[in-house]
Motif scaffolding. Sequence first.
Motif, mmCIF file in Angstrom:
data_model
loop_
_atom_site.group_PDB
_atom_site.id
_atom_site.type_symbol
_atom_site.label_atom_id
_atom_site.label_comp_id
_atom_site.label_asym_id
_atom_site.label_seq_id
_atom_site.Cartn_x
_atom_site.Cartn_y
_atom_site.Cartn_z
ATOM 1 N N PHE A 12 15.480 -21.947 16.078
ATOM 2 C CA PHE A 12 14.559 -20.802 15.992
ATOM 3 C C PHE A 12 13.294 -21.137 15.211
ATOM 4 O O PHE A 12 12.202 -20.688 15.565
ATOM 5 C CB PHE A 12 15.251 -19.594 15.363
ATOM 6 N N ALA A 13 13.438 -21.889 14.135
ATOM 7 C CA ALA A 13 12.262 -22.202 13.307
ATOM 8 C C ALA A 13 11.224 -22.973 14.112
ATOM 9 O O ALA A 13 10.010 -22.743 13.976
ATOM 10 C CB ALA A 13 12.683 -22.994 12.079
ATOM 11 N N ALA A 14 11.679 -23.886 14.960
ATOM 12 C CA ALA A 14 10.752 -24.661 15.795
ATOM 13 C C ALA A 14 10.093 -23.769 16.839
ATOM 14 O O ALA A 14 8.906 -23.929 17.152
ATOM 15 C CB ALA A 14 11.488 -25.817 16.468
ATOM 16 N N ILE A 15 10.840 -22.818 17.384
ATOM 17 C CA ILE A 15 10.277 -21.899 18.366
ATOM 18 C C ILE A 15 9.160 -21.065 17.743
ATOM 19 O O ILE A 15 8.129 -20.801 18.379
ATOM 20 C CB ILE A 15 11.377 -20.984 18.943
ATOM 21 N N LYS A 16 9.329 -20.693 16.503
ATOM 22 C CA LYS A 16 8.325 -19.858 15.827
ATOM 23 C C LYS A 16 7.008 -20.596 15.612
ATOM 24 O O LYS A 16 5.998 -19.971 15.271
ATOM 25 C CB LYS A 16 8.876 -19.364 14.495
ATOM 26 N N ALA A 36 9.887 -22.595 25.781
ATOM 27 C CA ALA A 36 10.604 -23.572 24.953
ATOM 28 C C ALA A 36 10.937 -24.851 25.711
ATOM 29 O O ALA A 36 11.713 -25.671 25.218
ATOM 30 C CB ALA A 36 11.880 -22.936 24.416
ATOM 31 N N ARG A 37 10.344 -25.064 26.887
ATOM 32 C CA ARG A 37 10.742 -26.202 27.722
ATOM 33 C C ARG A 37 10.571 -27.541 27.005
ATOM 34 O O ARG A 37 11.482 -28.368 26.977
ATOM 35 C CB ARG A 37 9.939 -26.203 29.028
ATOM 36 N N GLU A 38 9.396 -27.781 26.442
ATOM 37 C CA GLU A 38 9.162 -29.079 25.789
ATOM 38 C C GLU A 38 10.043 -29.235 24.564
ATOM 39 O O GLU A 38 10.550 -30.333 24.283
ATOM 40 C CB GLU A 38 7.687 -29.221 25.411
ATOM 41 N N LEU A 39 10.241 -28.174 23.835
ATOM 42 C CA LEU A 39 11.121 -28.214 22.673
ATOM 43 C C LEU A 39 12.532 -28.618 23.100
ATOM 44 O O LEU A 39 13.173 -29.448 22.455
ATOM 45 C CB LEU A 39 11.132 -26.836 22.003
ATOM 46 N N ILE A 40 13.001 -28.036 24.201
ATOM 47 C CA ILE A 40 14.340 -28.352 24.701
ATOM 48 C C ILE A 40 14.415 -29.809 25.164
ATOM 49 O O ILE A 40 15.402 -30.508 24.896
ATOM 50 C CB ILE A 40 14.713 -27.383 25.840
#
Length: 206
Positions: free
Chosen positions: A147-151, A159-163
């Motif tokens: 969640f912190a990275a999504i924020k 969130a594709r690149e994060l995933i």
Amino acid sequence: PRIAAIILAAGRSTRMRGPNKLMADIDGAPLVRRVAEAVTGAGPVETVVVIGHEHEKVEAALAGLPHRVVLNRKFADGLSTSLKAGIAALGPTVDGAYVCLGDMPGLDAALLARMAAAFAPDKGKDIVIPVRGGRRGNPVLIGKRHFAAIKKLKGDVGARELIQARAQAVVEIEAGGDGAFVDLDTPEALAEYRSRMAGASDCGRH
């Protein structure tokens, strides 16, 4: 695990070239309500619906369902703003959240239940994605440690690149039908979906 749900329903439907796609009639109910009914049918500990564009209409379409609405006043700045608003609105005790798009009429509670069964944060496997033929669909179930990275996301991105950067956390499950891949972004997609549903209905009567 305590799994919540976020439904992203704030966008401007620009590809619809006029109408708000979330208000499109699907079997007698607005599209966004169909999605919300499927989501709440899976029994999440809480459901947060992020609204923005024409928020009064969207909120009215959801009347009577167990959910909370969060008004994203920055919706015009892109998808990340709605994703962040949804994450920020979750209670502190959730272990993860389904991130659902408000324009996917084929979403069903059974898929969400299978995603929940594959969710294993204690083993580090806390991003669950439905796939078919190597293609990834929606929704995505994301564990709270992300969640912190999504924020920190900015602009019109999800969130594709994060995933992709956290591949070791990903569990892919077989999507089953096409519900994880059908979204109604354009008038053509809506017309095709209605035609297909009408055809299926006619077959059922013979």
